[in-house]
Motif scaffolding. Structure first.
Motif, short mmCIF file in Angstrom:
data_model
loop_
_atom_site.label_atom_id
_atom_site.label_comp_id
_atom_site.label_asym_id
_atom_site.label_seq_id
_atom_site.Cartn_x
_atom_site.Cartn_y
_atom_site.Cartn_z
N MET A 32 73.16 -10.24 -15.70
CA MET A 32 73.70 -11.01 -14.58
C MET A 32 72.95 -12.32 -14.46
SD MET A 32 74.07 -7.97 -11.75
CE MET A 32 72.53 -7.20 -12.31
N SER A 33 73.65 -13.33 -13.95
CA SER A 33 73.05 -14.65 -13.70
C SER A 33 72.34 -14.64 -12.35
CB SER A 33 74.14 -15.73 -13.71
OG SER A 33 75.03 -15.53 -12.61
N PRO A 34 71.47 -15.63 -12.09
CA PRO A 34 70.82 -15.71 -10.76
C PRO A 34 71.83 -15.79 -9.62
CG PRO A 34 69.68 -17.12 -12.33
CD PRO A 34 70.91 -16.63 -13.02
N GLU A 35 72.96 -16.47 -9.84
CA GLU A 35 73.97 -16.54 -8.78
C GLU A 35 74.57 -15.17 -8.49
OE1 GLU A 35 73.85 -18.44 -11.45
OE2 GLU A 35 73.22 -20.37 -10.58
N ASP A 36 74.80 -14.38 -9.55
CA ASP A 36 75.33 -13.03 -9.33
C ASP A 36 74.31 -12.14 -8.62
OD1 ASP A 36 77.67 -13.74 -10.61
OD2 ASP A 36 76.96 -13.08 -12.58
N LEU A 37 73.02 -12.34 -8.91
CA LEU A 37 71.99 -11.51 -8.26
C LEU A 37 71.92 -11.74 -6.76
CD1 LEU A 37 69.07 -11.77 -10.86
CD2 LEU A 37 70.59 -9.83 -10.45
N GLN A 38 72.25 -12.95 -6.31
CA GLN A 38 72.17 -13.25 -4.88
C GLN A 38 73.14 -12.41 -4.06
OE1 GLN A 38 72.67 -17.46 -4.38
NE2 GLN A 38 70.70 -17.97 -5.34
N GLU A 82 64.51 -3.25 -6.48
CA GLU A 82 64.35 -4.55 -7.13
C GLU A 82 65.17 -4.57 -8.41
OE1 GLU A 82 60.22 -4.95 -7.85
OE2 GLU A 82 59.70 -5.44 -5.76
N VAL A 83 65.60 -5.77 -8.80
CA VAL A 83 66.40 -5.89 -10.00
C VAL A 83 65.95 -7.13 -10.77
CG1 VAL A 83 68.21 -7.13 -8.73
CG2 VAL A 83 68.74 -6.11 -10.93
N GLU A 84 65.88 -6.97 -12.08
CA GLU A 84 65.63 -8.09 -12.99
C GLU A 84 66.75 -8.09 -14.02
OE1 GLU A 84 61.84 -7.78 -14.79
OE2 GLU A 84 60.70 -7.78 -12.90
N SER A 85 67.31 -9.30 -14.25
CA SER A 85 68.44 -9.34 -15.17
C SER A 85 68.61 -10.76 -15.71
CB SER A 85 69.72 -8.89 -14.47
OG SER A 85 70.81 -8.88 -15.37
N ARG A 86 69.12 -10.82 -16.96
CA ARG A 86 69.48 -12.08 -17.58
C ARG A 86 70.80 -11.88 -18.30
NH1 ARG A 86 63.97 -14.54 -20.35
NH2 ARG A 86 62.77 -14.79 -18.41
N GLY A 109 73.47 -11.33 -20.85
CA GLY A 109 73.44 -10.94 -22.25
C GLY A 109 72.21 -10.18 -22.68
N GLN A 110 71.23 -9.96 -21.78
CA GLN A 110 69.99 -9.29 -22.16
C GLN A 110 69.75 -8.01 -21.36
OE1 GLN A 110 66.65 -11.93 -22.12
NE2 GLN A 110 67.77 -13.60 -23.12
N GLY A 111 70.69 -7.57 -20.58
CA GLY A 111 70.55 -6.33 -19.85
C GLY A 111 69.90 -6.51 -18.49
N SER A 112 69.70 -5.37 -17.81
CA SER A 112 69.16 -5.37 -16.45
C SER A 112 68.17 -4.22 -16.29
CB SER A 112 70.28 -5.22 -15.41
OG SER A 112 71.26 -6.23 -15.57
N VAL A 113 67.27 -4.38 -15.32
CA VAL A 113 66.32 -3.33 -14.96
C VAL A 113 66.37 -3.17 -13.45
CG1 VAL A 113 63.93 -2.55 -15.00
CG2 VAL A 113 64.82 -3.93 -16.90
N PHE A 114 66.73 -1.99 -12.98
CA PHE A 114 66.73 -1.66 -11.56
C PHE A 114 65.54 -0.77 -11.28
CE2 PHE A 114 71.02 -3.04 -12.16
CZ PHE A 114 71.42 -3.57 -10.95
N ARG A 115 64.73 -1.11 -10.29
CA ARG A 115 63.55 -0.33 -9.94
C ARG A 115 63.65 0.10 -8.49
NH1 ARG A 115 61.30 -4.63 -12.92
NH2 ARG A 115 60.41 -3.97 -14.92
N VAL A 116 63.48 1.40 -8.25
CA VAL A 116 63.46 1.98 -6.91
C VAL A 116 62.01 2.31 -6.56
CG1 VAL A 116 64.21 3.88 -5.45
CG2 VAL A 116 65.78 2.91 -7.16
N HIS A 117 61.50 1.71 -5.47
CA HIS A 117 60.12 1.93 -5.02
C HIS A 117 60.14 2.84 -3.79
CE1 HIS A 117 58.31 -1.36 -7.51
NE2 HIS A 117 59.56 -1.81 -7.44
N LEU A 118 59.36 3.94 -3.87
CA LEU A 118 59.25 4.89 -2.76
C LEU A 118 57.77 5.24 -2.56
CD1 LEU A 118 62.20 7.30 -3.61
CD2 LEU A 118 62.14 5.66 -1.71
N ALA A 119 57.47 5.72 -1.35
CA ALA A 119 56.11 6.18 -1.07
C ALA A 119 55.90 7.55 -1.72
CB ALA A 119 55.87 6.25 0.44
N ARG A 120 54.71 7.72 -2.30
CA ARG A 120 54.41 8.97 -2.99
C ARG A 120 53.71 9.94 -2.06
NH1 ARG A 120 51.42 9.49 -8.89
NH2 ARG A 120 51.53 11.79 -9.05
N VAL A 121 54.02 11.21 -2.22
CA VAL A 121 53.35 12.28 -1.48
C VAL A 121 52.23 12.81 -2.34
CG1 VAL A 121 53.58 14.53 -0.41
CG2 VAL A 121 55.43 12.85 -0.20
#
Length: 497
Positions: free
Chosen positions: A409-415, A453-457, A459-471
Motif C-alpha cells: 500500500m502507498s502512504p495515501e492508502d495507509l492514511q 501498527e502497519v508497515e507497507s510499500r 509491490g513489497q508487501g505489508s506487515v501488520f503488528r498487534v501489540h498487547l500487554a503480556r501476563v
C-alpha cells in the motif's frame, strides 16, 4: 475584525469617553468652585468697604463740632471710641480677605488714610492751629479714605464681573463638551448597531438558514464564510461538517451498493449450485465440489454479516468482551491450521517461542482479529508467496505479526486504512469486501488496551503488528529477534508449515 476585538474597541472607547467626561467634570467643578470663592470674597470685600464708609461718615458726623459733646451712634448705640475700634478691626479683616496685589495695595492705602483721619481728629488744638484748619485736615484725610474705599469697591466689583464672565464661558464650554460627548456616544452606538447588523447579524442569519436548509435535506447548502472571525470559524466548521456528512452519505450509499454487489455474488453462486444439483445425474465428485462451493460462499456470507454486526455493536458502544488468560501461541496455531487446511496455494509459516506467551484477552475476538489479518494477507498476495504469522514477547508486551509479500500500500492508502467502508483502489480490484474488517479489528484491539501498527510499500508487501500487554507467568523471557533476523525454524522457535 473579530467580535472580541470589536467589542473591546467599543468598550475601550466608551471607557475613554467616560474618563474624559469625568475629567472635564472635575475641572469644571474646580473652576466653578474657585470662581464662586472669588465672587464670595468680592461680595464680602464690597460689604466691608461700604460698612467702613458708613462707619467713617458716622464717626465724622459725631465729631463734626469740637464743642458738641460726644454722643452715641444712633444706629447701633456705639460711641466714637467704639467706632474707632470697629474701624481698626474692619481694616484688619479687609487686609486678610484681599486676594490680589492691587486690592492689597488699595487696602493698605485705605488703612494709612483712615489712620491719618483718626490722628487728625485726635490732634490737640494749639495757638498755631485753628479749628478750621483742624477740620480741613481731617476732611482731606476722610475724603481720601472714601475715594480709596470707592476704588476698592470698584476693584471687587470688577473681580466679581470677571468671575461671572469666566463662569459663563466655562458653562458654555461645558455645554459644548457635553453636546460633543453626547454626539460621540450616539455615534458610537449607531456604529455598533450598524456594524452588528451588517457584519454580524447577516452572517448569523445566513448561517442559520444554511443549517436549517441542510437539516431539511439540502445537502448542497453551505454557509458564507464572512463577517467576524468567530462567525467565519463557525461557518467554516459547519461547512466542513456538511462536507463530511455529505461524504459519509456518499460513502454509505457506495457501501450499500458494494454490500448488495458482494452479497449477490455468493447468493448467485449458491443459487447456481442448487440449480445444478437438480439437473441430471448427481455424481459423488460433483456433489463434493458443490458442497465445497456452498461452504465457501456460506463462510463468506457469514463473515460479511459478522463484520457488519461487529461494526454496529462497536459504534453503539455495546462490544462485549469476555477476557481470560490464554496462550497466544495456541490462538495463532489454530488460525494457521485453519487456513492451511483450505489449500490456498500459499506458504503459511508460524514462528513462535517455545515457552507460553500469555495475554488476558477475549480469545474469540483475538482469534477473529488474527483470522482477518491472515485472510487479508492471503487475498492480497500472489499464489505461491510466503505469509508468516509470528508470536513474540518480552517482559511486558506481546506482538503478533502477520507478514505478506502482496501488493502493498502507498502512504495515501495507509492514511485511510482503518476507516470504515473505505478500501484502497488496488484492494477493490483484487478481492471483494465491504471495508470493515480492519476497522473492526482495530477497535477490538483498542478495547483490549492494545494497538495495531502497519508497515507497507507498494509491490513489497505489508506487515501488520498487534501489540498487547503480556501476563507474567514466571521470569521474563528474552526478547525474540527482529523480523530481519528471524527465520522459520530458527533455534528457540518452532515453525509450522
Amino acid at each position: 475584525m473579530s467580535l472580541r476585538a470589536f467589542f473591546s474597541t467599543v468598550v475601550g472607547g466608551l471607557v475613554l469617553l467616560t474618563i474624559i467626561s469625568a475629567t472635564l467634570l472635575v475641572v469644571l467643578t474646580t473652576a466653578l468652585e474657585r470662581m464662586t470663592s472669588t465672587l464670595s470674597e468680592s461680595v464680602e470685600g464690597v460689604r466691608q468697604a461700604e460698612e467702613l464708609e458708613v462707619d467713617l461718615l458716622v464717626h465724622s458726623r459725631l465729631l463734626a463740632s469740637p464743642d458738641t459733646p460726644m454722643v452715641a451712634d444712633p444706629s447701633r448705640g456705639r460711641t466714637p471710641p467704639q467706632l474707632e475700634s470697629d474701624l481698626r478691626r474692619q481694616m484688619v479683616e479687609m487686609h486678610a480677605i484681599a486676594s490680589t496685589d492691587e486690592e492689597r495695595q488699595t487696602v493698605t492705602q485705605v488703612q494709612q488714610q483712615v489712620y491719618a483721619y483718626l490722628a487728625a481728629q485726635h490732634a490737640p488744638l494749639g495757638p498755631s492751629v485753628s479749628q478750621a484748619q483742624h477740620e480741613a485736615t481731617a476732611m482731606v484725610s476722610l475724603d481720601a479714605s472714601l475715594r480709596s474705599l470707592e476704588r476698592l469697591i470698584q476693584i471687587n466689583v470688577d473681580q466679581a464681573q470677571e468671575a461671572r464672565q469666566r463662569a459663563t464661558r466655562w458653562s458654555e464650554t461645558a455645554n459644548l463638551m457635553g453636546l460633543v460627548l453626547g454626539l460621540l456616544v450616539l455615534a458610537t452606538l449607531g456604529l455598533v448597531v450598524f456594524w452588528l447588523g451588517r457584519f454580524a447579524l447577516r452572517p448569523v442569519t445566513a448561517l442559520r438558514s444554511a443549517m436549517a436548509g441542510f437539516g431539511r435535506g439540502g445537502r448542497h447548502l453551505r454557509a458564507p464564510e464572512e463577517g467576524p472571525s468567530e462567525l467565519r470559524d463557525m461557518a467554516r466548521t459547519f461547512n466542513e461538517m456538511a462536507d463530511s456528512l455529505t461524504h459519509q452519505q456518499e460513502q454509505q450509499l457506495a457501501f450499500l451498493a458494494g454490500v448488495a454487489h458482494d452479497l449477490r455474488n455468493p447468493l448467485s453462486a449458491l443459487k447456481l449450485s442448487t440449480a445444478l444439483t437438480g439437473r441430471g445425474e448427481l455424481t459423488p465428485e460433483r456433489m463434493q465440489r458443490t458442497l465445497s462451493l456452498v461452504r465457501r460462499q456460506v463462510a463468506r456470507l457469514d463473515r460479511m454479516v459478522g463484520d457488519l454486526l461487529d461494526a454496529t455493536r462497536i459504534e453503539a458502544g455495546k462490544l462485549e468482551l469476555q477476557p481470560e488468560v490464554r496462550d497466544t501461541r495456541e490462538l495463532a496455531r489454530s488460525v494457521v491450521e485453519l487456513y492451511q487446511s483450505n489449500e490456498s496455494g500459499h506458504a503459511l509459516d508460524l514462528v513462535m517461542p517455545d515457552t507460553p506467551v500469555l495475554v488476558r484477552a477475549d480469545p474469540a475476538r483475538l482469534e477473529q482479529v488474527l483470522t482477518n489479518l491472515v485472510s487479508n494477507a492471503l487475498k492480497y498476495s500472489p499464489s505461491g508467496s510466503r505469509v508468516e504469522v509470528a508470536v513474540r514477547g518480552d517482559a511486558g508486551h506481546v506482538v503478533l505479526a502477520v507478514t505478506d509479500q502482496g501488493i502493498g500500500m502507498s502512504p495515501e492508502d495507509l492514511q485511510g486504512l482503518f476507516i470504515p467502508f473505505q478500501r484502497a483502489g488496488n484492494a477493490k480490484q483484487r478481492a471483494p469486501g465491504v471495508g470493515l474488517g480492519l476497522s473492526v479489528s482495530r477497535r477490538i484491539i483498542e478495547a483490549h488496551g492494545g494497538r495495531i501498527e502497519v508497515e507497507s510499500r507498494p509491490g513489497q508487501g505489508s506487515v501488520f503488528r498487534v501489540h498487547l500487554a503480556r501476563v507474567s507467568s514466571g521470569p521474563p523471557e528474552p526478547s525474540a529477534p527482529s523480523d530481519s533476523e528471524e527465520e522459520p525454524g530458527a533455534e528457540g522457535s518452532s515453525a509450522v508449515h
